[in-house]
Design a protein around this motif. Structure first.
Motif, PDB file in Angstrom:
ATOM      1  N   GLY A 221       0.781  -1.223   0.000  1.00 54.45           N
ATOM      2  CA  GLY A 221       0.000   0.000   0.000  1.00 54.45           C
ATOM      3  C   GLY A 221       0.816   1.277   0.000  1.00 54.45           C
ATOM      4  N   ASP A 222       0.095   2.406  -0.162  1.00 56.55           N
ATOM      5  CA  ASP A 222       0.736   3.710  -0.271  1.00 56.55           C
ATOM      6  C   ASP A 222       1.518   4.100   0.982  1.00 56.55           C
ATOM      7  N   ALA A 223       0.940   3.787   2.169  1.00 62.23           N
ATOM      8  CA  ALA A 223       1.578   4.210   3.415  1.00 62.23           C
ATOM      9  C   ALA A 223       2.946   3.560   3.579  1.00 62.23           C
ATOM     10  N   GLU A 224       3.027   2.259   3.298  1.00 58.10           N
ATOM     11  CA  GLU A 224       4.321   1.571   3.436  1.00 58.10           C
ATOM     12  C   GLU A 224       5.296   2.073   2.373  1.00 58.10           C
ATOM     13  N   ALA A 225       4.800   2.339   1.186  1.00 62.20           N
ATOM     14  CA  ALA A 225       5.662   2.868   0.135  1.00 62.20           C
ATOM     15  C   ALA A 225       6.238   4.224   0.531  1.00 62.20           C
ATOM     16  N   GLN A 226       5.401   5.048   1.171  1.00 57.82           N
ATOM     17  CA  GLN A 226       5.866   6.350   1.640  1.00 57.82           C
ATOM     18  C   GLN A 226       6.963   6.188   2.682  1.00 57.82           C
ATOM     19  N   ARG A 227       6.775   5.233   3.598  1.00 56.04           N
ATOM     20  CA  ARG A 227       7.794   4.999   4.635  1.00 56.04           C
ATOM     21  C   ARG A 227       9.098   4.490   4.019  1.00 56.04           C
ATOM     22  N   THR A 228       8.979   3.592   3.048  1.00 54.47           N
ATOM     23  CA  THR A 228      10.174   3.056   2.387  1.00 54.47           C
ATOM     24  C   THR A 228      10.929   4.165   1.674  1.00 54.47           C
ATOM     25  N   ALA A 229      10.201   4.990   0.951  1.00 55.14           N
ATOM     26  CA  ALA A 229      10.831   6.095   0.230  1.00 55.14           C
ATOM     27  C   ALA A 229      11.491   7.076   1.193  1.00 55.14           C
ATOM     28  N   ALA A 230      10.820   7.334   2.347  1.00 57.08           N
ATOM     29  CA  ALA A 230      11.380   8.250   3.341  1.00 57.08           C
ATOM     30  C   ALA A 230      12.656   7.686   3.944  1.00 57.08           C
ATOM     31  N   ALA A 231      12.676   6.359   4.158  1.00 54.37           N
ATOM     32  CA  ALA A 231      13.866   5.720   4.730  1.00 54.37           C
ATOM     33  C   ALA A 231      15.045   5.768   3.767  1.00 54.37           C
ATOM     34  N   GLY A 241      10.074  11.179  -8.471  1.00 54.93           N
ATOM     35  CA  GLY A 241       8.867  11.090  -9.276  1.00 54.93           C
ATOM     36  C   GLY A 241       7.865  10.145  -8.660  1.00 54.93           C
ATOM     37  N   GLU A 242       6.635  10.219  -9.139  1.00 53.25           N
ATOM     38  CA  GLU A 242       5.589   9.363  -8.608  1.00 53.25           C
ATOM     39  C   GLU A 242       4.521   9.169  -9.673  1.00 53.25           C
ATOM     40  N   ASN A 243       3.939   7.959  -9.688  1.00 54.77           N
ATOM     41  CA  ASN A 243       2.800   7.673 -10.545  1.00 54.77           C
ATOM     42  C   ASN A 243       1.811   6.832  -9.736  1.00 54.77           C
ATOM     43  N   PRO A 244       0.675   6.468 -10.275  1.00 60.84           N
ATOM     44  CA  PRO A 244      -0.304   5.720  -9.480  1.00 60.84           C
ATOM     45  C   PRO A 244       0.213   4.407  -8.907  1.00 60.84           C
ATOM     46  N   ASN A 245       1.270   3.849  -9.505  1.00 65.76           N
ATOM     47  CA  ASN A 245       1.750   2.539  -9.087  1.00 65.76           C
ATOM     48  C   ASN A 245       2.997   2.566  -8.215  1.00 65.76           C
ATOM     49  N   SER A 251      16.600   7.364  -9.860  1.00 63.27           N
ATOM     50  CA  SER A 251      16.344   6.775 -11.171  1.00 63.27           C
ATOM     51  C   SER A 251      16.542   5.267 -11.175  1.00 63.27           C
ATOM     52  N   SER A 252      17.135   4.730 -10.095  1.00 62.01           N
ATOM     53  CA  SER A 252      17.426   3.303 -10.069  1.00 62.01           C
ATOM     54  C   SER A 252      16.656   2.529  -9.001  1.00 62.01           C
ATOM     55  N   VAL A 253      15.760   3.192  -8.248  1.00 64.34           N
ATOM     56  CA  VAL A 253      14.967   2.510  -7.220  1.00 64.34           C
ATOM     57  C   VAL A 253      13.493   2.889  -7.380  1.00 64.34           C
ATOM     58  N   GLU A 254      12.689   1.901  -7.717  1.00 71.42           N
ATOM     59  CA  GLU A 254      11.254   2.084  -7.882  1.00 71.42           C
ATOM     60  C   GLU A 254      10.538   1.500  -6.661  1.00 71.42           C
ATOM     61  N   VAL A 255       9.926   2.345  -5.878  1.00 71.48           N
ATOM     62  CA  VAL A 255       9.234   1.913  -4.665  1.00 71.48           C
ATOM     63  C   VAL A 255       7.776   1.646  -5.032  1.00 71.48           C
ATOM     64  N   MET A 256       7.434   0.358  -5.152  1.00 74.29           N
ATOM     65  CA  MET A 256       6.092  -0.023  -5.583  1.00 74.29           C
ATOM     66  C   MET A 256       5.078   0.227  -4.456  1.00 74.29           C
ATOM     67  N   LYS A 257       3.860   0.571  -4.830  1.00 69.94           N
ATOM     68  CA  LYS A 257       2.798   0.817  -3.851  1.00 69.94           C
ATOM     69  C   LYS A 257       1.960  -0.431  -3.588  1.00 69.94           C
ATOM     70  N   SER A 258       2.405  -1.559  -4.141  1.00 73.29           N
ATOM     71  CA  SER A 258       1.688  -2.819  -3.931  1.00 73.29           C
ATOM     72  C   SER A 258       2.665  -3.973  -4.076  1.00 73.29           C
TER      73      SER A 258
END
Length: 320
Positions: A221-231, A241-245, A251-258
Motif C-alpha cells: 500500500g501507499d503508506a508503506e511505500a511512503q515509509r520506504t521512500a522516506a527511509a 517522481g511518482e505515478n499511481p503505481n 532513477s534506479s529505485v522504484e518503490v512499488m505501492k503494492s
C-alpha cells in the motif's frame, strides 16, 4: 511486414559475406549461428557464391541465407536454385526487381535516393537497402529520406560498424543493418571460427545494449511505500517522481505501492529493442512469461518478464 522481414528485424544485423573458398562456407555459417547471428548475405562478387549458398542451405538450414550484389536475372535464378531465401541488390534495377516480384522472391533492392524509393513504393515494397550508407551521409541522410517516405524502412549497408550501429538501429525506420566487421578474413584464413563466433557475440551485445536499469521494491500500500521512500531519502535523496503505481527514490529505485511482480520485487534490465532482446535471450536458454507483457507507466516502453524469479526477484526486460 512479412515473416522473413520480421526475422531479419529481430536479428538486427546481416553479415555481408564474400566467399573465396567454398570450404569455408559451412564452418563460417555455423560460427555466425553460434554467435547469435543466424543470417547471411552471400555476395555474388566471386564465382563461389552459388556453391556457398548451396552448402549453407543444405548443412546449416537454420541460417537464413540470401544472395547479395545481385545485378542480373540470371544471378537471381542461380541464387534461388542454390537455396537463397532472399535477394539483395546494390542498386535499383527495375528488370531484376520486377523479375523477383513476379516470382514471389523476396528482394531488398538498393535505393539511394527519392526516385528509387518511389519506384520501390510503386511496386509495394516495404524495405530497401541504402548503400553505401555512410558515404551517402549516414543516419542523418536516411532520416531526411524518411521525411516524405514515412512508410518505407531501410537496411543501411556500407560503413556500418560497432561504433555507429546502435545509432542506426535506434531509428524506427531501420529494419536492420548490413555489415562485415564480424567476418574477419584473417580469422577465416587461420581457421579460427571460434574467433568469428566471439566477434558475432560482441556484435549482438552491442545491438541489444543490455544494461541494469532499476530495482523495484514491493510494498503493501501507499503508506508503506511512503515509509520506504522516506527511509531511502537520506541515502538517495528526495523522491524524484511518482505515478499511481510507484514512487521513484532515484532513477534506479522504484518503490512499488503494492505487492507487484516478484517475491521481493523486480530487477529491470533495459534494452534497445524488446523483440531483439527476447529473440537473443531465448536462444541463450532464458524463458519468458508471455502473459507478463506490458508497457511502462508513460505508455512508451514495452516490457516482458522472465518466467522464473532470480534470487526472489522477478526479472523485467524493458525498452529504453
Amino acid at each position: 511486414m512479412n515473416e522473413l522481414l520480421q526475422q531479419i528485424h529481430r536479428i538486427g544485423v546481416v553479415p555481408v559475406i564474400k566467399i573465396t573458398d567454398p570450404e569455408t562456407a559451412v564452418p563460417l555459417a555455423r560460427a555466425l549461428d553460434k554467435g547469435g547471428i543466424p543470417v547471411a548475405e552471400v555476395t555474388f562478387r566471386t564465382q563461389h557464391a552459388a556453391e556457398a549458398i548451396r552448402r549453407i542451405s543444405a548443412e546449416v538450414p537454420q541460417v537464413l541465407t540470401g544472395a547479395g550484389t545481385v545485378t542480373t536475372t540470371e544471378q537471381v535464378d542461380t541464387a534461388v536454385a542454390a537455396g537463397a531465401k532472399f535477394i539483395v541488390t546494390p542498386g535499383f534495377n527495375p528488370k531484376v526487381v520486377d523479375y523477383c516480384l513476379e516470382r514471389n522472391i523476396p528482394i531488398l533492392p538498393g535505393a539511394s535516393g527519392p526516385s528509387e524509393i518511389e519506384q520501390a513504393m510503386e511496386r509495394g515494397l516495404e524495405v530497401v537497402k541504402c548503400f553505401p550508407a555512410e558515404a551517402l551521409g549516414g543516419l542523418p541522410y536516411i532520416k531526411a529520406l524518411s521525411g516524405p517516405y514515412t512508410e518505407m524502412k531501410f537496411m543501411p549497408t556500407g560503413g556500418v560498424n560497432p561504433g555507429n550501429i546502435t545509432s542506426y538501429l535506434g531509428f524506427s525506420k531501420i529494419l536492420a543493418c548490413g555489415g562485415s566487421w564480424m567476418i574477419d578474413s584473417k580469422l577465416i584464413a587461420a581457421g579460427d571460427y571460434e574467433g568469428i563466433t566471439q566477434l558475432c557475440r560482441q556484435a549482438v551485445d552491442v545491438v541489444l545494449g543490455l544494461e541494469f536499469s532499476h530495482v523495484g521494491i514491493n510494498n503493501d500500500g501507499d503508506a508503506e511505500a511512503q515509509r520506504t521512500a522516506a527511509a531511502l531519502a537520506p541515502l538517495l535523496g528526495a523522491p524524484t517522481g511518482e505515478n499511481p503505481n510507484a514512487m521513484w527514490s532515484s532513477s534506479s529505485v522504484e518503490v512499488m505501492k503494492s505487492q507487484w511482480k516478484g517475491t521481493k520485487g523486480h530487477l529491470a534490465i533495459s534494452c534497445s529493442n524488446l523483440d531483439r532482446a527476447v529473440f537473443q535471450l531465448e536462444r541463450r536458454g532464458l524463458v519468458f512469461d508471455p502473459d507478463s507483457a506490458g508497457t511502462s507507466a508513460d505508455g512508451k516502453r514495452r516490457y516482458l518478464f522472465l518466467k522464473d524469479e532470480i534470487g526472489g526477484f522477478a526479472v523485467q526486460i524493458i525498452e529504453r
